[in-house]
Motif scaffolding. Sequence first.
Motif, PDB file in Angstrom:
ATOM      1  N   THR A  83       0.874  -1.184   0.000  1.00 60.36           N
ATOM      2  CA  THR A  83       0.000   0.000   0.000  1.00 60.36           C
ATOM      3  C   THR A  83       0.909   1.231   0.000  1.00 60.36           C
ATOM      4  N   PHE A  84       0.302   2.407  -0.034  1.00 61.06           N
ATOM      5  CA  PHE A  84       1.109   3.636  -0.173  1.00 61.06           C
ATOM      6  C   PHE A  84       1.574   4.173   1.158  1.00 61.06           C
ATOM      7  N   ARG A  85       0.672   4.183   2.134  1.00 63.93           N
ATOM      8  CA  ARG A  85       0.976   4.891   3.370  1.00 63.93           C
ATOM      9  C   ARG A  85       1.078   3.908   4.539  1.00 63.93           C
ATOM     10  N   SER A  86       1.816   2.817   4.242  1.00 61.43           N
ATOM     11  CA  SER A  86       2.003   1.874   5.367  1.00 61.43           C
ATOM     12  C   SER A  86       2.960   2.516   6.357  1.00 61.43           C
TER      13      SER A  86
ATOM     14  N   LEU B 277       7.137   5.240   3.345  1.00 60.47           N
ATOM     15  CA  LEU B 277       7.781   5.165   2.026  1.00 60.47           C
ATOM     16  C   LEU B 277       7.006   4.163   1.184  1.00 60.47           C
ATOM     17  N   TRP B 278       7.165   4.276  -0.079  1.00 67.11           N
ATOM     18  CA  TRP B 278       6.402   3.379  -0.947  1.00 67.11           C
ATOM     19  C   TRP B 278       7.378   2.765  -1.918  1.00 67.11           C
ATOM     20  N   ASN B 279       7.608   1.447  -1.695  1.00 68.84           N
ATOM     21  CA  ASN B 279       8.662   0.762  -2.463  1.00 68.84           C
ATOM     22  C   ASN B 279       9.967   1.560  -2.360  1.00 68.84           C
TER      23      ASN B 279
ATOM     24  N   VAL C 209       8.371  10.572  -6.817  1.00 68.34           N
ATOM     25  CA  VAL C 209       8.152   9.842  -8.074  1.00 68.34           C
ATOM     26  C   VAL C 209       6.751   9.992  -8.644  1.00 68.34           C
ATOM     27  N   ALA C 210       5.786  10.354  -7.807  1.00 69.89           N
ATOM     28  CA  ALA C 210       4.416  10.400  -8.338  1.00 69.89           C
ATOM     29  C   ALA C 210       3.933  11.841  -8.483  1.00 69.89           C
ATOM     30  N   THR C 211       4.814  12.723  -8.958  1.00 62.07           N
ATOM     31  CA  THR C 211       4.362  14.102  -9.207  1.00 62.07           C
ATOM     32  C   THR C 211       4.729  14.479 -10.637  1.00 62.07           C
TER      33      THR C 211
ATOM     34  N   ILE D 256      -9.386   5.994 -11.968  1.00 70.24           N
ATOM     35  CA  ILE D 256      -9.293   7.474 -11.927  1.00 70.24           C
ATOM     36  C   ILE D 256      -7.848   7.948 -11.756  1.00 70.24           C
ATOM     37  N   HIS D 257      -6.948   7.069 -11.289  1.00 68.09           N
ATOM     38  CA  HIS D 257      -5.535   7.448 -11.177  1.00 68.09           C
ATOM     39  C   HIS D 257      -4.688   6.753 -12.237  1.00 68.09           C
ATOM     40  N   GLY D 258      -5.344   6.172 -13.233  1.00 68.02           N
ATOM     41  CA  GLY D 258      -4.620   5.569 -14.357  1.00 68.02           C
ATOM     42  C   GLY D 258      -4.324   4.100 -14.147  1.00 68.02           C
TER      43      GLY D 258
ATOM     44  N   ILE E 168      -0.470   7.309 -15.785  1.00 64.27           N
ATOM     45  CA  ILE E 168      -0.781   7.336 -14.350  1.00 64.27           C
ATOM     46  C   ILE E 168      -0.988   8.793 -13.958  1.00 64.27           C
ATOM     47  N   VAL E 169      -2.000   9.051 -13.149  1.00 61.26           N
ATOM     48  CA  VAL E 169      -2.302  10.429 -12.738  1.00 61.26           C
ATOM     49  C   VAL E 169      -1.390  10.788 -11.574  1.00 61.26           C
ATOM     50  N   PHE E 170      -0.453  11.667 -11.810  1.00 59.75           N
ATOM     51  CA  PHE E 170       0.470  12.078 -10.754  1.00 59.75           C
ATOM     52  C   PHE E 170      -0.161  13.186  -9.911  1.00 59.75           C
TER      53      PHE E 170
ATOM     54  N   GLY F 199     -10.581  -0.084   1.449  1.00 60.12           N
ATOM     55  CA  GLY F 199      -9.115  -0.066   1.457  1.00 60.12           C
ATOM     56  C   GLY F 199      -8.482   1.213   0.999  1.00 60.12           C
ATOM     57  N   THR F 200      -9.041   2.364   1.409  1.00 62.03           N
ATOM     58  CA  THR F 200      -8.368   3.619   1.103  1.00 62.03           C
ATOM     59  C   THR F 200      -8.262   4.456   2.371  1.00 62.03           C
ATOM     60  N   SER F 201      -7.138   5.143   2.492  1.00 60.61           N
ATOM     61  CA  SER F 201      -6.852   5.899   3.714  1.00 60.61           C
ATOM     62  C   SER F 201      -7.572   7.243   3.729  1.00 60.61           C
ATOM     63  N   GLY F 202      -8.207   7.606   2.631  1.00 58.20           N
ATOM     64  CA  GLY F 202      -8.973   8.860   2.614  1.00 58.20           C
ATOM     65  C   GLY F 202      -8.090  10.095   2.740  1.00 58.20           C
ATOM     66  N   VAL F 203      -6.905  10.027   2.161  1.00 59.19           N
ATOM     67  CA  VAL F 203      -5.946  11.134   2.264  1.00 59.19           C
ATOM     68  C   VAL F 203      -5.875  11.945   0.970  1.00 59.19           C
ATOM     69  N   VAL F 204      -6.058  11.225  -0.155  1.00 56.78           N
ATOM     70  CA  VAL F 204      -5.820  11.848  -1.452  1.00 56.78           C
ATOM     71  C   VAL F 204      -7.135  12.362  -2.045  1.00 56.78           C
TER      72      VAL F 204
ATOM     73  N   ASN G 145     -12.175  -0.957   6.135  1.00 53.07           N
ATOM     74  CA  ASN G 145     -10.751  -0.687   6.329  1.00 53.07           C
ATOM     75  C   ASN G 145     -10.260  -1.508   7.515  1.00 53.07           C
ATOM     76  N   MET G 146      -8.921  -1.443   7.713  1.00 47.49           N
ATOM     77  CA  MET G 146      -8.353  -2.130   8.880  1.00 47.49           C
ATOM     78  C   MET G 146      -8.469  -1.250  10.116  1.00 47.49           C
ATOM     79  N   GLU G 147      -8.636   0.075   9.856  1.00 48.78           N
ATOM     80  CA  GLU G 147      -8.568   1.011  10.996  1.00 48.78           C
ATOM     81  C   GLU G 147      -9.339   2.277  10.644  1.00 48.78           C
ATOM     82  N   LYS G 148      -9.490   3.163  11.631  1.00 43.37           N
ATOM     83  CA  LYS G 148     -10.152   4.448  11.363  1.00 43.37           C
ATOM     84  C   LYS G 148      -9.324   5.214  10.333  1.00 43.37           C
ATOM     85  N   THR G 149      -9.998   5.868   9.402  1.00 40.53           N
ATOM     86  CA  THR G 149      -9.272   6.596   8.352  1.00 40.53           C
ATOM     87  C   THR G 149      -9.431   8.105   8.551  1.00 40.53           C
ATOM     88  N   SER G 150      -8.742   8.837   7.676  1.00 40.08           N
ATOM     89  CA  SER G 150      -8.749  10.311   7.794  1.00 40.08           C
ATOM     90  C   SER G 150     -10.151  10.885   7.642  1.00 40.08           C
TER      91      SER G 150
HETATM   92  C1  BV8 Z   1      -5.866  16.874  -8.392  1.00 37.30           C
HETATM   93  C2  BV8 Z   1      -0.474   7.765  -8.750  1.00 37.30           C
HETATM   94  C3  BV8 Z   1      -6.581  18.856  -9.453  1.00 37.30           C
HETATM   95  C4  BV8 Z   1       0.748   7.077  -8.504  1.00 37.30           C
HETATM   96  C5  BV8 Z   1      -1.681   8.833  -7.029  1.00 37.30           C
HETATM   97  C6  BV8 Z   1      -4.029  19.896   0.019  1.00 37.30           C
HETATM   98  C7  BV8 Z   1      -5.255  19.458   0.483  1.00 37.30           C
HETATM   99  C8  BV8 Z   1      -6.072  18.650  -0.292  1.00 37.30           C
HETATM  100  C9  BV8 Z   1      -5.655  18.245  -1.557  1.00 37.30           C
HETATM  101  C10 BV8 Z   1      -4.440  18.649  -1.988  1.00 37.30           C
HETATM  102  C11 BV8 Z   1      -3.625  19.474  -1.231  1.00 37.30           C
HETATM  103  N1  BV8 Z   1      -2.504  19.699  -1.947  1.00 37.30           N
HETATM  104  C12 BV8 Z   1      -2.589  19.044  -3.142  1.00 37.30           C
HETATM  105  C13 BV8 Z   1      -3.761  18.422  -3.178  1.00 37.30           C
HETATM  106  C14 BV8 Z   1      -4.296  17.620  -4.245  1.00 37.30           C
HETATM  107  C15 BV8 Z   1      -3.615  16.256  -4.252  1.00 37.30           C
HETATM  108  C16 BV8 Z   1      -3.766  15.563  -2.931  1.00 37.30           C
HETATM  109  O1  BV8 Z   1      -4.833  15.077  -2.607  1.00 37.30           O
HETATM  110  N2  BV8 Z   1      -2.673  15.502  -2.148  1.00 37.30           N
HETATM  111  C17 BV8 Z   1      -2.758  14.833  -0.859  1.00 37.30           C
HETATM  112  C18 BV8 Z   1      -1.478  14.024  -0.617  1.00 37.30           C
HETATM  113  C19 BV8 Z   1      -2.964  15.905   0.212  1.00 37.30           C
HETATM  114  N3  BV8 Z   1      -4.331  15.523  -5.273  1.00 37.30           N
HETATM  115  C20 BV8 Z   1      -3.938  15.603  -6.541  1.00 37.30           C
HETATM  116  O2  BV8 Z   1      -2.949  16.190  -6.945  1.00 37.30           O
HETATM  117  C21 BV8 Z   1      -4.869  14.904  -7.518  1.00 37.30           C
HETATM  118  N4  BV8 Z   1      -5.164  15.774  -8.607  1.00 37.30           N
HETATM  119  O3  BV8 Z   1      -6.206  17.271  -7.303  1.00 37.30           O
HETATM  120  O4  BV8 Z   1      -6.153  17.523  -9.581  1.00 37.30           O
HETATM  121  C22 BV8 Z   1      -5.318  19.662  -9.523  1.00 37.30           C
HETATM  122  C23 BV8 Z   1      -4.802  19.900 -10.777  1.00 37.30           C
HETATM  123  C24 BV8 Z   1      -3.655  20.694 -10.875  1.00 37.30           C
HETATM  124  C25 BV8 Z   1      -3.020  21.192  -9.717  1.00 37.30           C
HETATM  125  C26 BV8 Z   1      -3.535  20.869  -8.446  1.00 37.30           C
HETATM  126  C27 BV8 Z   1      -4.679  20.089  -8.350  1.00 37.30           C
HETATM  127  C28 BV8 Z   1      -4.181  13.678  -8.090  1.00 37.30           C
HETATM  128  C29 BV8 Z   1      -4.224  12.581  -7.069  1.00 37.30           C
HETATM  129  C30 BV8 Z   1      -3.683  11.292  -7.687  1.00 37.30           C
HETATM  130  C31 BV8 Z   1      -2.244  11.155  -7.331  1.00 37.30           C
HETATM  131  N5  BV8 Z   1      -1.756   9.881  -7.781  1.00 37.30           N
HETATM  132  N6  BV8 Z   1      -1.180   7.726  -7.506  1.00 37.30           N
HETATM  133  C32 BV8 Z   1       0.470   5.617  -8.454  1.00 37.30           C
HETATM  134  O5  BV8 Z   1      -0.641   5.212  -8.029  1.00 37.30           O
HETATM  135  O6  BV8 Z   1       1.389   4.903  -8.824  1.00 37.30           O
HETATM  136  S1  BV8 Z   1      -2.265   8.839  -5.480  1.00 37.30           S
HETATM  137  C33 BV8 Z   1      -1.954   7.394  -4.663  1.00 37.30           C
HETATM  138  O7  BV8 Z   1      -2.681   7.523  -3.425  1.00 37.30           O
HETATM  139  C34 BV8 Z   1      -2.490   6.136  -5.300  1.00 37.30           C
HETATM  140  O8  BV8 Z   1      -3.248   6.338  -6.460  1.00 37.30           O
HETATM  141  C35 BV8 Z   1      -3.394   5.588  -4.200  1.00 37.30           C
HETATM  142  O9  BV8 Z   1      -4.395   4.824  -4.686  1.00 37.30           O
HETATM  143  C36 BV8 Z   1      -3.879   6.844  -3.624  1.00 37.30           C
HETATM  144  C37 BV8 Z   1      -4.607   6.774  -2.338  1.00 37.30           C
HETATM  145  O10 BV8 Z   1      -3.896   5.917  -1.474  1.00 37.30           O
HETATM  146  P1  BV8 Z   1      -4.705   4.647  -0.925  1.00 37.30           P
HETATM  147  O11 BV8 Z   1      -5.179   3.851  -2.078  1.00 37.30           O
HETATM  148  O12 BV8 Z   1      -5.735   5.118   0.044  1.00 37.30           O
HETATM  149  O13 BV8 Z   1      -3.555   3.821  -0.232  1.00 37.30           O
HETATM  150  P2  BV8 Z   1      -2.997   4.026   1.253  1.00 37.30           P
HETATM  151  O14 BV8 Z   1      -1.766   3.211   1.374  1.00 37.30           O
HETATM  152  O15 BV8 Z   1      -2.964   5.486   1.555  1.00 37.30           O
HETATM  153  O16 BV8 Z   1      -4.137   3.407   2.176  1.00 37.30           O
HETATM  154  C38 BV8 Z   1      -4.426   2.041   2.107  1.00 37.30           C
HETATM  155  C39 BV8 Z   1      -5.566   1.810   3.086  1.00 37.30           C
HETATM  156  O17 BV8 Z   1      -5.944   0.425   3.025  1.00 37.30           O
HETATM  157  C40 BV8 Z   1      -5.203   2.109   4.520  1.00 37.30           C
HETATM  158  O18 BV8 Z   1      -6.244   2.868   5.113  1.00 37.30           O
HETATM  159  C41 BV8 Z   1      -5.105   0.724   5.172  1.00 37.30           C
HETATM  160  O19 BV8 Z   1      -5.542   0.751   6.525  1.00 37.30           O
HETATM  161  C42 BV8 Z   1      -6.077  -0.055   4.326  1.00 37.30           C
HETATM  162  N7  BV8 Z   1      -5.802  -1.487   4.253  1.00 37.30           N
HETATM  163  C43 BV8 Z   1      -4.599  -2.117   4.197  1.00 37.30           C
HETATM  164  N8  BV8 Z   1      -4.785  -3.456   4.081  1.00 37.30           N
HETATM  165  C44 BV8 Z   1      -6.132  -3.660   4.060  1.00 37.30           C
HETATM  166  C45 BV8 Z   1      -6.787  -2.417   4.149  1.00 37.30           C
HETATM  167  N9  BV8 Z   1      -8.120  -2.287   4.178  1.00 37.30           N
HETATM  168  C46 BV8 Z   1      -8.850  -3.419   4.098  1.00 37.30           C
HETATM  169  N10 BV8 Z   1      -8.308  -4.646   3.988  1.00 37.30           N
HETATM  170  C47 BV8 Z   1      -6.960  -4.800   3.968  1.00 37.30           C
HETATM  171  N11 BV8 Z   1      -6.434  -6.040   3.889  1.00 37.30           N
END
Ligand code: BV8
Length: 239
Positions: A24-27, A31-33, A40-42, A109-111, A150-152, A177-182, A203-208
């Motif tokens: 996953t991304f935010r384990s 770090l991610w890989n 790498v994802a910008t 939606i992220h490619g 891929i959508v960076f 399975g999403t942390s609700g961060v992005v 999810n496994m736990e409370k999310t954002s």
């Molecule tokens: C955009 C590509 C308009 C790479 C990805 C400030 C505030 C708010 C937003 C922003 C901000 N500053 C910037 C932004 C916008 C930004 C953003 O949200 N940043 C965040 C970090 C604050 N977003 C963007 O830029 C998006 N575009 O807004 O466009 C725009 C246009 C121009 C200029 C500005 C804005 C683009 C977002 C997409 C980025 N690309 N990935 C790749 O995937 O290789 S994001 C990356 O995070 C992945 O796609 C991933 O899918 C995504 C979300 O992560 P999760 O899937 O949730 O994974 P994570 O590890 O976090 O969580 C896993 C969860 O699973 C955990 O909760 C865990 O407990 C749970 N789990 C684990 N095991 C299990 C489980 N649950 C159940 N069962 C299990 N067994």
Amino acid sequence: MTKTYKNIVILTGAGISAESGLATFRSSDGLWNNHRVEDVATIEAFYRNPNVVHDFYNSMRPEMQQVKPNAAHTAITKLQQFYPADISVVTQNVDILHEKAGNKNVFHIHGQINQIVCLNCGNVFETWNDVSAQDVCPQCHKKGYLKPNIVFFGENLLYMNHVDSLLQSCDLFISIGTSGVVYPAAGFVQTAKFFGAESYEFNMEKTSNNILFDHHIYGPAGTTFPKFVENLLSHSDIG
Ligand code: BV8
């Protein structure tokens, strides 16, 4: 839960692929890989040093090509086959485990890891092979314009018009399975609720953004979601 829903949106994140063996991304280490996502994802990182980003995704393709879907993915297929509703999968994941499990109406939606886009002519083509900034586009034959499809961070999401209409018409919104961060994906539940949907978070736990969900089901999705599907199927007035 005795109601029969008509339009269901399932949002998935890296957690649904965890039991298939993908990181996953935010384990815990953040770090991610072994890379910082921001390095790498910008879109800036890509323009600054395209081959660092290409190498990062080249290194992910072999594993993503091999992994197999898990019970959470196959439960979605079962739900789509037997439950009398329109069911769409909106995934943040770039792996193709939903497709391998037979899920329909999947929107990446992220490619997708096995897609490359040409920034010169817009052509999107599929490959599991390594790609470099020096490669030539198979359609316009220009060199140096290929990017992982891929959508960076800093790029707009794919299929957003369609996703918006799905969110406005769904009566059940499920997040798995999403942390609700992005964003904007982390805000989809708010839109769905605004238009009257009931919402579940798996999810496994409370999310954002857990406060936004009506219901929370904690535990590994490979166990919790198939149970939820059985429950839905037993309470729906099928046929
Ligand atoms: C955009 C590509 C308009 C790479 C990805 C400030 C505030 C708010 C937003 C922003 C901000 N500053 C910037 C932004 C916008 C930004 C953003 O949200 N940043 C965040 C970090 C604050 N977003 C963007 O830029 C998006 N575009 O807004 O466009 C725009 C246009 C121009 C200029 C500005 C804005 C683009 C977002 C997409 C980025 N690309 N990935 C790749 O995937 O290789 S994001 C990356 O995070 C992945 O796609 C991933 O899918 C995504 C979300 O992560 P999760 O899937 O949730 O994974 P994570 O590890 O976090 O969580 C896993 C969860 O699973 C955990 O909760 C865990 O407990 C749970 N789990 C684990 N095991 C299990 C489980 N649950 C159940 N069962 C299990 N067994």
